[in-house]
Structures are given as C-alpha cells and as structure tokens.
Write a protein that holds these residues in place. Structure first.
Motif, PDB file in Angstrom:
ATOM      1  N   GLY A  94       0.762  -1.182  -0.024  1.00 16.30           N
ATOM      2  CA  GLY A  94       0.085  -0.020   0.031  1.00 16.30           C
ATOM      3  C   GLY A  94       0.743   1.099  -0.059  1.00 16.30           C
ATOM      4  N   HIS A  95       0.206   2.287  -0.499  1.00 14.67           N
ATOM      5  CA  HIS A  95       0.998   3.726  -0.501  1.00 14.67           C
ATOM      6  C   HIS A  95       0.340   4.524   0.227  1.00 14.67           C
ATOM      7  CE1 HIS A  95       3.586   6.770  -2.449  1.00 14.67           C
ATOM      8  NE2 HIS A  95       2.255   7.348  -2.315  1.00 14.67           N
ATOM      9  N   ALA A  96       1.183   5.365   0.819  1.00 21.49           N
ATOM     10  CA  ALA A  96       0.576   6.655   1.625  1.00 21.49           C
ATOM     11  C   ALA A  96       1.793   7.947   1.610  1.00 21.49           C
ATOM     12  CB  ALA A  96       0.333   6.136   3.153  1.00 21.49           C
ATOM     13  N   ARG A  97       1.053   8.907   2.060  1.00 18.87           N
ATOM     14  CA  ARG A  97       1.994   9.935   2.432  1.00 18.87           C
ATOM     15  C   ARG A  97       2.281  10.220   3.642  1.00 18.87           C
ATOM     16  NH1 ARG A  97       1.354  15.663  -1.162  1.00 18.87           N
ATOM     17  NH2 ARG A  97       2.637  14.182  -2.487  1.00 18.87           N
ATOM     18  N   TRP A  98       3.500  10.001   4.046  1.00 13.20           N
ATOM     19  CA  TRP A  98       3.753  10.001   5.573  1.00 13.20           C
ATOM     20  C   TRP A  98       4.466  11.270   6.178  1.00 13.20           C
ATOM     21  CZ3 TRP A  98       1.997   5.505   7.554  1.00 13.20           C
ATOM     22  CH2 TRP A  98       1.920   4.445   6.596  1.00 13.20           C
ATOM     23  N   LEU A  99       4.044  11.771   7.156  1.00 15.47           N
ATOM     24  CA  LEU A  99       4.764  12.847   7.826  1.00 15.47           C
ATOM     25  C   LEU A  99       5.447  12.511   9.179  1.00 15.47           C
ATOM     26  CD1 LEU A  99       4.699  16.223   7.928  1.00 15.47           C
ATOM     27  CD2 LEU A  99       2.649  15.858   9.619  1.00 15.47           C
ATOM     28  N   GLY A 100       6.561  13.055   9.284  1.00 19.69           N
ATOM     29  CA  GLY A 100       7.235  12.715  10.473  1.00 19.69           C
ATOM     30  C   GLY A 100       8.802  13.442  10.735  1.00 19.69           C
ATOM     31  N   VAL A 101       9.473  13.075  11.315  1.00 18.28           N
ATOM     32  CA  VAL A 101      10.845  13.604  11.638  1.00 18.28           C
ATOM     33  C   VAL A 101      11.967  12.747  10.816  1.00 18.28           C
ATOM     34  CG1 VAL A 101      10.327  14.875  13.639  1.00 18.28           C
ATOM     35  CG2 VAL A 101      11.226  12.749  13.860  1.00 18.28           C
ATOM     36  N   ASP A 102      12.875  13.188  10.579  1.00 15.17           N
ATOM     37  CA  ASP A 102      14.220  12.527   9.924  1.00 15.17           C
ATOM     38  C   ASP A 102      14.604  11.775  10.765  1.00 15.17           C
ATOM     39  OD1 ASP A 102      16.121  11.954   8.063  1.00 15.17           O
ATOM     40  OD2 ASP A 102      17.625  13.422   9.000  1.00 15.17           O
ATOM     41  N   LEU A 103      14.417  10.243  10.651  1.00 20.58           N
ATOM     42  CA  LEU A 103      15.070   9.109  11.360  1.00 20.58           C
ATOM     43  C   LEU A 103      16.659   9.194  11.518  1.00 20.58           C
ATOM     44  CD1 LEU A 103      14.408   6.813  13.562  1.00 20.58           C
ATOM     45  CD2 LEU A 103      14.323   5.499  11.765  1.00 20.58           C
ATOM     46  N   ALA A 104      17.260   9.560  10.640  1.00 25.78           N
ATOM     47  CA  ALA A 104      18.715   9.494  10.596  1.00 25.78           C
ATOM     48  C   ALA A 104      19.194  10.617  11.391  1.00 25.78           C
ATOM     49  CB  ALA A 104      19.372   9.568   8.974  1.00 25.78           C
ATOM     50  N   GLY A 105      18.524  11.974  11.266  1.00 24.91           N
ATOM     51  CA  GLY A 105      18.821  13.071  12.073  1.00 24.91           C
ATOM     52  C   GLY A 105      18.765  12.832  13.495  1.00 24.91           C
ATOM     53  N   LEU A 106      17.628  11.913  13.993  1.00 26.95           N
ATOM     54  CA  LEU A 106      17.500  11.428  15.387  1.00 26.95           C
ATOM     55  C   LEU A 106      18.937  10.526  15.959  1.00 26.95           C
ATOM     56  CD1 LEU A 106      13.971  10.563  15.567  1.00 26.95           C
ATOM     57  CD2 LEU A 106      15.084  12.529  16.386  1.00 26.95           C
ATOM     58  N   LEU A 107      19.366   9.706  15.219  1.00 23.79           N
ATOM     59  CA  LEU A 107      20.336   8.950  15.388  1.00 23.79           C
ATOM     60  C   LEU A 107      21.588   9.584  15.454  1.00 23.79           C
ATOM     61  CD1 LEU A 107      19.487   5.428  13.380  1.00 23.79           C
ATOM     62  CD2 LEU A 107      18.782   6.307  15.546  1.00 23.79           C
ATOM     63  N   ARG A 108      21.916  10.589  14.744  1.00 24.24           N
ATOM     64  CA  ARG A 108      22.989  11.359  14.652  1.00 24.24           C
ATOM     65  C   ARG A 108      23.010  12.154  15.751  1.00 24.24           C
ATOM     66  NH1 ARG A 108      21.901  11.674   9.020  1.00 24.24           N
ATOM     67  NH2 ARG A 108      23.629  10.274   7.695  1.00 24.24           N
TER      68      ARG A 108
ATOM     69  N   ARG B  45      18.375   7.531   2.374  1.00 26.07           N
ATOM     70  CA  ARG B  45      17.187   7.176   2.131  1.00 26.07           C
ATOM     71  C   ARG B  45      16.108   8.144   3.010  1.00 26.07           C
ATOM     72  NH1 ARG B  45      16.687   1.125   2.103  1.00 26.07           N
ATOM     73  NH2 ARG B  45      18.825   1.426   1.773  1.00 26.07           N
ATOM     74  N   ASP B  46      14.877   8.488   2.707  1.00 25.33           N
ATOM     75  CA  ASP B  46      13.887   9.024   3.338  1.00 25.33           C
ATOM     76  C   ASP B  46      13.298   8.361   4.597  1.00 25.33           C
ATOM     77  OD1 ASP B  46      14.263  11.700   2.050  1.00 25.33           O
ATOM     78  OD2 ASP B  46      12.750  10.712   0.270  1.00 25.33           O
ATOM     79  N   ALA B  47      14.036   7.695   5.600  1.00 23.45           N
ATOM     80  CA  ALA B  47      13.685   7.014   6.661  1.00 23.45           C
ATOM     81  C   ALA B  47      13.236   8.149   7.663  1.00 23.45           C
ATOM     82  CB  ALA B  47      14.886   6.301   7.417  1.00 23.45           C
ATOM     83  N   LEU B  48      11.949   7.649   8.192  1.00 27.24           N
ATOM     84  CA  LEU B  48      11.136   8.705   8.982  1.00 27.24           C
ATOM     85  C   LEU B  48      10.634   8.014  10.328  1.00 27.24           C
ATOM     86  CD1 LEU B  48       8.735  10.187   6.341  1.00 27.24           C
ATOM     87  CD2 LEU B  48      10.758  10.933   6.969  1.00 27.24           C
ATOM     88  N   LEU B  49      10.440   8.953  11.306  1.00 27.46           N
ATOM     89  CA  LEU B  49       9.516   8.660  12.643  1.00 27.46           C
ATOM     90  C   LEU B  49       8.641   9.171  12.079  1.00 27.46           C
ATOM     91  CD1 LEU B  49       9.441   7.239  15.483  1.00 27.46           C
ATOM     92  CD2 LEU B  49      10.029   9.429  16.181  1.00 27.46           C
ATOM     93  N   ALA B  50       7.376   8.490  11.735  1.00 28.11           N
ATOM     94  CA  ALA B  50       6.238   8.983  11.208  1.00 28.11           C
ATOM     95  C   ALA B  50       5.110   9.176  12.315  1.00 28.11           C
ATOM     96  CB  ALA B  50       5.661   8.145  10.126  1.00 28.11           C
ATOM     97  N   ILE B  51       4.358  10.345  12.216  1.00 28.21           N
ATOM     98  CA  ILE B  51       3.160  10.654  12.991  1.00 28.21           C
ATOM     99  C   ILE B  51       2.086  11.001  12.508  1.00 28.21           C
ATOM    100  CG2 ILE B  51       4.725  11.500  15.010  1.00 28.21           C
ATOM    101  CD1 ILE B  51       4.095  14.292  13.974  1.00 28.21           C
ATOM    102  N   GLY B  52       2.038  11.009  10.840  1.00 31.52           N
ATOM    103  CA  GLY B  52       1.133  11.425  10.318  1.00 31.52           C
ATOM    104  C   GLY B  52       1.063  10.700   9.066  1.00 31.52           C
ATOM    105  N   MET B  53      -0.179  10.354   8.369  1.00 28.06           N
ATOM    106  CA  MET B  53      -0.577   9.480   7.424  1.00 28.06           C
ATOM    107  C   MET B  53      -1.493  10.147   6.276  1.00 28.06           C
ATOM    108  SD  MET B  53      -1.614   5.435   7.567  1.00 28.06           S
ATOM    109  CE  MET B  53      -1.583   4.282   6.248  1.00 28.06           C
ATOM    110  N   ASN B  54      -1.287  10.244   5.065  1.00 29.76           N
ATOM    111  CA  ASN B  54      -2.277  10.749   4.492  1.00 29.76           C
ATOM    112  C   ASN B  54      -2.959  12.024   4.888  1.00 29.76           C
ATOM    113  OD1 ASN B  54      -1.586   8.950   2.135  1.00 29.76           O
ATOM    114  ND2 ASN B  54      -2.944   7.605   3.135  1.00 29.76           N
ATOM    115  N   GLY B  55      -2.457  12.786   5.306  1.00 29.18           N
ATOM    116  CA  GLY B  55      -2.712  14.045   5.790  1.00 29.18           C
ATOM    117  C   GLY B  55      -3.767  14.182   7.109  1.00 29.18           C
ATOM    118  N   GLU B  56      -3.539  13.063   7.875  1.00 30.63           N
ATOM    119  CA  GLU B  56      -4.356  12.911   9.114  1.00 30.63           C
ATOM    120  C   GLU B  56      -3.283  12.301  10.151  1.00 30.63           C
ATOM    121  OE1 GLU B  56      -7.060  10.135   8.564  1.00 30.63           O
ATOM    122  OE2 GLU B  56      -8.362  11.197   6.807  1.00 30.63           O
ATOM    123  N   VAL B  57      -3.779  12.570  11.340  1.00 32.57           N
ATOM    124  CA  VAL B  57      -2.999  11.975  12.520  1.00 32.57           C
ATOM    125  C   VAL B  57      -2.997  10.644  12.191  1.00 32.57           C
ATOM    126  CG1 VAL B  57      -3.089  11.488  14.913  1.00 32.57           C
ATOM    127  CG2 VAL B  57      -3.587  13.612  13.953  1.00 32.57           C
TER     128      VAL B  57
END
Length: 541
Positions: free
Chosen positions: A321-335, A367-379
């Motif tokens: 399945g495909h979605a538009r995800w919203l979150g923070v950069d996971l690589a940035g958190l690790l760094r 790559r665009d690894a995320l800690l996602a908190i949103g999905m398809n414009g919704e929480v």
C-alpha cells in the motif's frame, strides 16, 4: 420402598460450566481493564500462541484469513475455552474436586501466558487469578442449584392433614402422592438453576460491560482526536499528472487509511496516550536521548510518499500500500544520539513489546527514513502505529516499520535478535521487484475486443524501469508506465489487448532500475520475501 435418585442432566451441567467460565472471564476482563488491558487472559493466551506459531502456520493464516486472522484466532480461543468449560461442568457432577482443578489449570495457563509477554509486569497475573477465583465459586453455586433432591424428601415435606390421628396412607396412595410430587420437585430444581444462572450471567454481563466502558474511555483518551499536526517544513513533491490511472478495478495510487493493509502480532491495537508517550534512543550511542510527543512536534517535519510491503505478501498478493507520511528525519535523530562504531542494528521496540531489527546502514545511507506521526494528511491512525512508527523505504515491514514505537536501541545483530529474526526470518530484507495484474481479475469473463490489462509494480528504493505482459506464453509486450514521483513508490501500468474468444493466460513481469527482472520460478515468503511472476486466467466470450 427404595427410591432412586434422578440422574443429573449432562446438558444442565455443561451449561453450568459455560456460565461459570463466562463469569470468570467477565471478572478477569474487568480486572485487566482496571490494571492493564494486555493482561486479559484471552489476549495473553492468544499473544503467546502467536509467539509460538511456526512460520508456515503464520503464512497460512495470513493467506487464508487476511486481515481477519486475529478475529479467527480469538474466535478459536473462545471456542476452546467454551469446550473446556462445558467439560468441567459435566465433570463437576461426579468429581467436583477434579473439576475445580481443571479451572485452576486453565487459570495457571493464562497466568503463565500473561507473565511471558515481553513487557509483562507482576500484576499482569492478577486478571487470570481473578478468573480462577471467580469461576470456581460460580461453578459450585451452579452445581448446588442443579442438584436433584430425594423424591422421598418431597413426600416428607408434603402438607400434613389437620387430623392428629389420621390413618397412614395405604402404599398405593403413597406411591400416587410420590408420583404427583416428584414432577413438582423437578420444576423447582429447574427454577433454582434458572435463577442462579441468570444471576451468574448478570454478573458476567455487568463486569464485562464495565470493562468495555473502561477500555473505551481509555481508548478515547489515548487517541489523537482533536490533535492538529503542524505543516511540513519539507513537503513531498506533488504527484505527477497521470500517476493515478483511475481505472475501474485498479488500486488507487494512494491507499486510503481505512483500506491500508495491517499485518502485525497485536491481537488488539495498543492504545498509547500521546501525552504519556516517550521515545528512548539508547544503547551504543554517545548521548542517550528521550523525546516526548510535543518535542517531536516542535521539530522540522518531513513529508514523503512511500510504498510499504509486507514480507508475508504472496506473489500478486494484497499486502502492499502507498501513503504520504509525515514525520521527523530518523537519521537525524540517530546522529543526535551519536551512533558508536560497531553498531549495525537498530532494535526498535513497540509499546506491546514486539521488536524489529533494522540495519543502521539502511537508515543512514540517505534514504527518506522517518519516525512518522501522520498518514495521508491525518494523524497516524491507531491501527497503523499512533503516536509514532518507523518508515524505512525499500525494506519489508518486519525490519523497517515498527508501529507504536517507544524505543530505539543501537546494538549489533550478533548480540541481539528481533522478534521475527529469532524465528528464522532474514536479518536484512530488501523488498524484491514485484508486479501484479489487477485488471482483469482472475477467472473474469470479459467480452471480446479491445480491453485493458492493468496493475501495479514496485521495487522500492530502486524504482521500476519496465513492465511487460504476455498472453498464452507468447512474446513479451511492453506495458505503458504511469509516472512515479520517487523510486520509493509503486507504479501503475496498463496495456491495450485485442482479446479474442477463448480461455487465456495473462502473465506480468517487472524490471527494476538495476536491471533485475522478476524470476519465473515462484518461491514462498519465508525467509526474505516471495518471488515469481503473477498470472491470471480469464475467459473471453
């Protein structure tokens, strides 16, 4: 004259066992609701069963029941409990101590299951103990209520004549009165059993209903209702015109949240209040980090289009399945935490104790690894990981998409294993190039003439370069590809076909941007994802 006891009806005994079990489960569910919902005996036993399920049975369940696999498991557990309860009820008529031991054994099994969970605490044993303590007295009360009385006792308690010196009734008269009184005794026993059964059932209904109300209130408080997410500081690229072919029967390019596949080990969706949620990053890091949900919201948010695929997906299967995800950069958190040399695994932990192992390199390679908190414009919906989940493009979900994530531990594959890798699944699981025919459906009957063959193809993080179709083992024909915004998404494709009358075999294969072509031979999902070409049979009239 000797009067034999009336035999106790086995049906009434079985019903007594079922009622006692219902009361026990109702009390246990209330106890779990007040303590921890995951400590429910049914959920604990069901989760333990999932943990012990071999790979072939897991694949069979997902393939056969799809998203209803957990419902089927719970129904199976309820059926098994009902059968055991009925057997205990029948056993209690002659061996009450053995029956009580059976109830204790069921409680012990549930207790062990509850304490075996990865996130278990000592109090998780209490709901199962409450079930045992409630079920045994309920069974005893029901047993006494259905116990038949001696018919001669009914005769002794019959109204006496007002004459003190009345002659003793003749034997024939006594037998006649006994025959008249015994049926009344049977009706009295049934009424007593009915009254007691209604009382026990009422107790079960009240306790179970209260548990549901408590859980509903907790779920409402834990959800993201009313939560407004900030706009992304780095929005996703606009979808290209024509990226969604919008053909009847073809999956939409973006999968609606309600239709997005769900495959996980959680029997019930974990409910984590976002104000209490914490993400801990620790292990082989220089600076351990702990973040609240508000701190995540205060960071720059990234929006990306990413297609997910489950490793359990069979060739041509629905678990993509495909979605538009919203979150923070996971690589940035690790760094920020500072990954130490030698750490090659991110061991992520879910709120329910499940773990996933992700290669550190796959998150830090750009790559665009995320800690996602949103999905398809919704929480992010609760079923898909609220408050937060991992998204790592190009990897199957069991090593990249931990839902309800609360912990990221930097470690080594050689030192620790995640949930599915302990069960033989691969440590590194890049998504394999795949395609499927969605139009026409398998075994469809279509009219002769120009028709459309269409479907989707994916090779996340590499991208799909070509899709080819052939009919009846003939030559391969290039299909037309719809545009795709990034290599991390699937692509729709279509081909016009001059359909002629008869039965036809349609087959598809995709090629990724690295030149890898789908192999012809099919392999099952275990241990690192299915391969092979999808095909359908259709009839043209």
């Amino acid at each position: 004259m000797t009067v034999e006891k009336r035999a106790r009806p086995p049906i009434a005994a079985a019903v007594s066992g079922l009622l006692a079990a219902t009361a026990a489960l109702g009390a246990a569910e209330l106890g779990a609701a007040l303590l921890r919902p995951q400590a429910s005996p049914l959920l604990a036993v069901g989760s333990a069963f999932i943990d012990l399920t071999p790979a072939w049975l897991k694949d069979f369940a997902i393939r056969t029941f799809g998203a209803n696999d957990k419902t089927v498991l719970l129904l199976g557990l309820v059926t098994a409990v009902a059968a055991c309860a009925a057997a205990v009820g029948v056993l209690s008529t002659r061996r009450p101590r053995v029956a009580a031991g059976g109830l204790a054994a069921l409680g012990a099994v549930a207790t062990v299951a509850a304490l075996s969970r990865p996130d278990a605490v000592p109090t998780d044993a209490l709901p199962s103990l409450v079930a045992a303590v409630t079920g045994a007295p309920a069974l005893l009360v029901l047993r006494r209520a259905r116990a038949p009385r001696e018919p001669h006792r009914a005769l002794e308690t019959a109204p006496q004549t007002t004459h003190r010196k009345a002659a003793a009734p003749a034997p024939g008269k006594a037998a006649e009165r006994l025959q008249e009184t015994a049926p009344e005794t049977v009706r009295t026993d049934r009424r007593a059993l009915l009254r007691t059964g209604v009382a026990v059932l009422g107790f079960a209904a009240i306790s179970g209903g209260t548990a549901r109300a408590v859980n509903a209130a907790r779920d409402a408080a834990a959800g993201g209702a009313g939560l407004t997410l900030p706009l992304p500081s780095d929005p996703a690229r606009p979808l290209l015109p024509g990226g969604d072919l919008r053909l009847p029967g073809l999956s939409s390019f973006t999968t609606p949240n309600r239709s997005f596949y769900r495959v996980d080990t959680a029997l019930v969706v974990p409910r984590v209040p976002y104000r209490d949620w914490r993400l801990r990053i620790h292990g082989l890091v220089d600076r351990p980090v702990e973040l609240t949900f508000d701190q995540i919201l205060s960071r720059p948010l990234v929006e990306r289009d990413i297609t997910l695929t489950c490793v359990s997906n069979e060739v041509g299967g629905p678990y993509a399945g495909h979605a538009r995800w919203l979150g923070v950069d996971l690589a940035g958190l690790l760094r920020e935490a500072g990954v130490r040399a030698g750490a090659d695994q991110i061991l992520s932990r879910s709120a329910d104790g499940w773990t996933g192992g992700t290669a550190v390199e796959a998150v830090l390679d750009g790559r665009d690894a995320l800690l996602a908190i949103g999905m398809n414009g919704e929480v992010l919906p609760a079923a898909h990981g609220f408050p937060a989940r991992m998204i790592v493009p190009g990897l199957y979900g069991y090593v990249s998409a931990t839902k309800w994530v609360t912990e990221l531990k930097l470690t080594r594959f050689a030192d620790e294993q995640a949930y599915w890798t302990r069960r033989g699944w691969a440590e590194n699981a890049p998504i394999k190039t795949a395609s499927r025919i969605e139009v026409p459906k398998a075994f469809a009957r279509i009219p002769a003439g120009r028709t459309t063959i269409a479907g989707t193809a994916w090779a996340q993080h590499r991208g799909v370069a070509a899709v080819e179709v052939r009919v009846d083992e003939g030559p391969w024909t290039q299909a037309l590809l719809a545009p795709s915004p990034t290599p991390d998404t699937w692509r729709q494709w279509h081909l016009d076909w001059p359909a002629t009358p008869g039965d036809h075999h349609l087959e598809v294969r995709a090629t990724d941007t690295a030149g890898e072509v789908q192999p012809s031979q099919r392999t099952p999902p275990f241990p690192d994802g299915a391969t092979g070409r999808h095909s359908v049979l259709v009839t043209v009239r």
